[in-house]
Motif scaffolding. Structure first.
Motif, short mmCIF file in Angstrom:
data_model
loop_
_atom_site.label_atom_id
_atom_site.label_comp_id
_atom_site.label_asym_id
_atom_site.label_seq_id
_atom_site.Cartn_x
_atom_site.Cartn_y
_atom_site.Cartn_z
N PRO A 19 32.05 1.76 -0.36
CA PRO A 19 31.15 1.05 -1.80
C PRO A 19 30.32 1.69 -2.53
N GLY A 20 30.16 1.64 -3.56
CA GLY A 20 29.66 2.73 -5.01
C GLY A 20 28.70 2.48 -4.37
N PRO A 21 27.34 3.34 -5.66
CA PRO A 21 26.41 3.10 -5.11
C PRO A 21 25.71 1.48 -5.61
N ALA A 22 26.23 1.16 -6.81
CA ALA A 22 25.52 -0.55 -6.75
C ALA A 22 25.50 -0.97 -5.42
N THR A 23 26.88 -1.19 -4.96
CA THR A 23 27.06 -2.31 -4.70
C THR A 23 26.29 -1.81 -3.13
N THR A 24 26.78 -0.47 -2.24
CA THR A 24 25.19 -0.34 -1.72
C THR A 24 24.17 -0.57 -1.55
N GLU A 25 23.79 -0.91 -2.67
CA GLU A 25 22.34 -1.16 -3.14
C GLU A 25 21.88 -2.24 -3.04
N PHE A 26 22.64 -3.29 -3.27
CA PHE A 26 23.76 -5.12 -2.86
C PHE A 26 23.25 -4.93 -1.91
N TYR A 27 24.26 -4.75 -1.13
CA TYR A 27 24.34 -4.79 0.73
C TYR A 27 23.27 -4.03 1.29
N ALA A 28 21.95 -3.87 0.51
CA ALA A 28 21.47 -3.36 1.39
C ALA A 28 20.19 -3.76 1.68
N SER A 29 20.33 -4.85 0.03
CA SER A 29 19.00 -5.46 -0.23
C SER A 29 19.16 -6.86 0.31
N LEU A 30 20.24 -7.21 1.52
CA LEU A 30 20.69 -8.17 1.36
C LEU A 30 19.81 -8.10 2.94
N LYS A 31 19.66 -9.81 4.03
CA LYS A 31 19.08 -9.66 4.68
C LYS A 31 20.41 -10.57 5.65
N HIS A 32 21.38 -11.73 5.51
CA HIS A 32 22.06 -11.61 5.29
C HIS A 32 23.93 -12.07 4.66
N VAL A 33 24.58 -12.39 5.88
CA VAL A 33 25.55 -12.23 4.95
C VAL A 33 26.82 -13.14 6.29
N VAL A 34 27.50 -14.22 5.17
CA VAL A 34 28.79 -14.45 5.69
C VAL A 34 30.10 -14.24 5.24
N LEU A 35 30.56 -13.30 6.33
CA LEU A 35 32.56 -12.48 5.74
C LEU A 35 33.11 -14.28 5.87
N LEU A 36 34.21 -14.55 4.74
CA LEU A 36 35.01 -14.76 5.17
C LEU A 36 35.63 -14.79 6.03
N VAL A 37 36.96 -15.61 6.86
CA VAL A 37 37.19 -15.26 8.58
C VAL A 37 38.73 -13.54 8.14
N LYS A 38 38.44 -13.06 7.28
CA LYS A 38 40.15 -11.88 7.23
C LYS A 38 38.76 -11.17 7.15
N CYS A 39 37.47 -11.39 6.31
CA CYS A 39 36.74 -10.22 6.42
C CYS A 39 36.02 -10.17 7.73
N PHE A 40 35.79 -10.65 8.68
CA PHE A 40 35.19 -11.49 10.03
C PHE A 40 35.87 -10.64 10.56
N TYR A 41 37.17 -10.53 10.45
CA TYR A 41 38.13 -9.92 11.61
C TYR A 41 38.47 -8.59 11.24
N ASP A 42 38.09 -8.42 10.26
CA ASP A 42 38.22 -6.51 10.18
C ASP A 42 36.61 -5.98 10.66
N ARG A 43 36.93 -5.28 11.29
CA ARG A 43 35.54 -4.55 12.52
C ARG A 43 34.58 -3.67 11.79
N ALA A 44 34.96 -3.44 10.03
CA ALA A 44 34.42 -2.61 10.00
C ALA A 44 33.68 -3.07 9.18
N ALA A 45 34.12 -4.66 8.89
CA ALA A 45 32.90 -4.94 7.86
C ALA A 45 31.71 -5.20 8.68
N VAL A 46 31.83 -6.10 10.00
CA VAL A 46 30.86 -6.63 11.05
C VAL A 46 30.23 -5.61 11.33
#
Length: 195
Positions: free
Chosen positions: A154-181
Motif C-alpha cells: 500500500p501507499g503511504p496513506a493506506t499504510t497509515e490507515f491500516y496502522a491505525s486499525l485495531k481490528h480488520v474484517v476481511l471478506l472471505v476472498k481476502c482472508f484466503y489471501d494469506r498475504a492479507a492475514v
C-alpha cells in the motif's frame, strides 16, 4: 455476531459475543456553527442492556462508516473536511459514545468503531485521520473496517490507515489471501473473516 439482537442460543451454543449496531440511529450531527448537537442514545441504551443481559462480556461493533457519515452530515451544514470544527465535534461524539457504553459497564476495549465500510485507497488519508482522532478521544477504543480487497504494497496513506486499525474484517476472498492475514497479524491487528 448478532445484528440488532443477541440471541441467547447463539451466545451459548456458538459462542457469539459480538453485537453489531447500526450507528445511523445515534450518528453525531452538527449545527451550522460546527457544534455537536445532543445525541439521542435511547435505542443504543436498550440494545446495550439487552445484549449484556445475554452475555455480560459482549463486545459491540458500531457500523456502518461512522466517520464517513459524520463528514457527510457536516457537509449538509456547509462544513467541509478537514475543518477543525469537524475534528473537534467528531472527537466529542467519540468521547460521549464511549461514555454512554461505560454507563452499562462496557469498557472502551469492547467497542469497535467502524470509520469506513469497505474503503478504497482514494480517501485513506482522511480515514486514517478520523481513526487517529477517535483513538485519541477514546483511549482503548478499537477501530475496525471491512476490506473487500487488499494491496500488499500500500501507499503511504493506506499504510497509515491500516496502522491505525485495531481490528480488520476481511471478506472471505481476502482472508484466503494469506498475504492479507499475515500483514495484519504481523502488526498486532485482530483479524476476522466475513462472507
Amino acid at each position: 455476531f448478532g445484528q440488532d439482537a443477541q440471541r441467547p442460543e447463539e451466545a451459548r451454543r456458538l459462542g457469539h459475543n459480538y453485537q453489531v449496531l447500526d450507528g445511523a440511529g445515534f450518528c453525531g450531527l452538527m449545527d451550522r456553527q460546527g457544534n455537536l448537537l445532543p445525541t439521542d442514545y435511547t435505542t443504543l441504551d436498550e440494545r446495550i442492556k439487552a445484549t449484556c443481559k445475554v452475555d455480560p462480556r459482549a463486545r459491540f461493533m458500531i457500523l456502518f462508516s461512522m466517520g464517513v457519515r459524520f463528514i457527510e452530515e457536516a457537509a449538509k451544514q456547509g462544513i467541509s473536511w478537514p475543518d477543525e470544527r469537524i475534528k473537534r465535534a467528531w472527537q466529542q461524539w467519540c468521547r460521549e459514545t464511549v461514555a454512554e457504553f461505560a454507563k452499562f459497564g462496557v469498557a472502551p476495549e469492547d467497542i469497535y468503531l467502524q470509520i469506513a465500510d469497505e474503503p478504497g485507497e482514494a480517501n485513506a488519508a482522511t480515514l486514517a485521520a478520523l481513526q487517529r482522532l477517535a483513538l485519541e478521544a477514546g483511549p482503548g477504543l478499537k477501530t475496525t473496517t471491512t476490506l473487500t480487497s487488499f494491496n500488499p504494497a500500500p501507499g503511504p496513506a493506506t499504510t497509515e490507515f491500516y496502522a491505525s486499525l485495531k481490528h480488520v474484517v476481511l471478506l472471505v476472498k481476502c482472508f484466503y489471501d494469506r498475504a492479507a492475514v499475515d500483514y495484519f497479524r504481523k502488526r498486532g491487528i485482530e483479524v476476522a473473516v466475513y462472507d
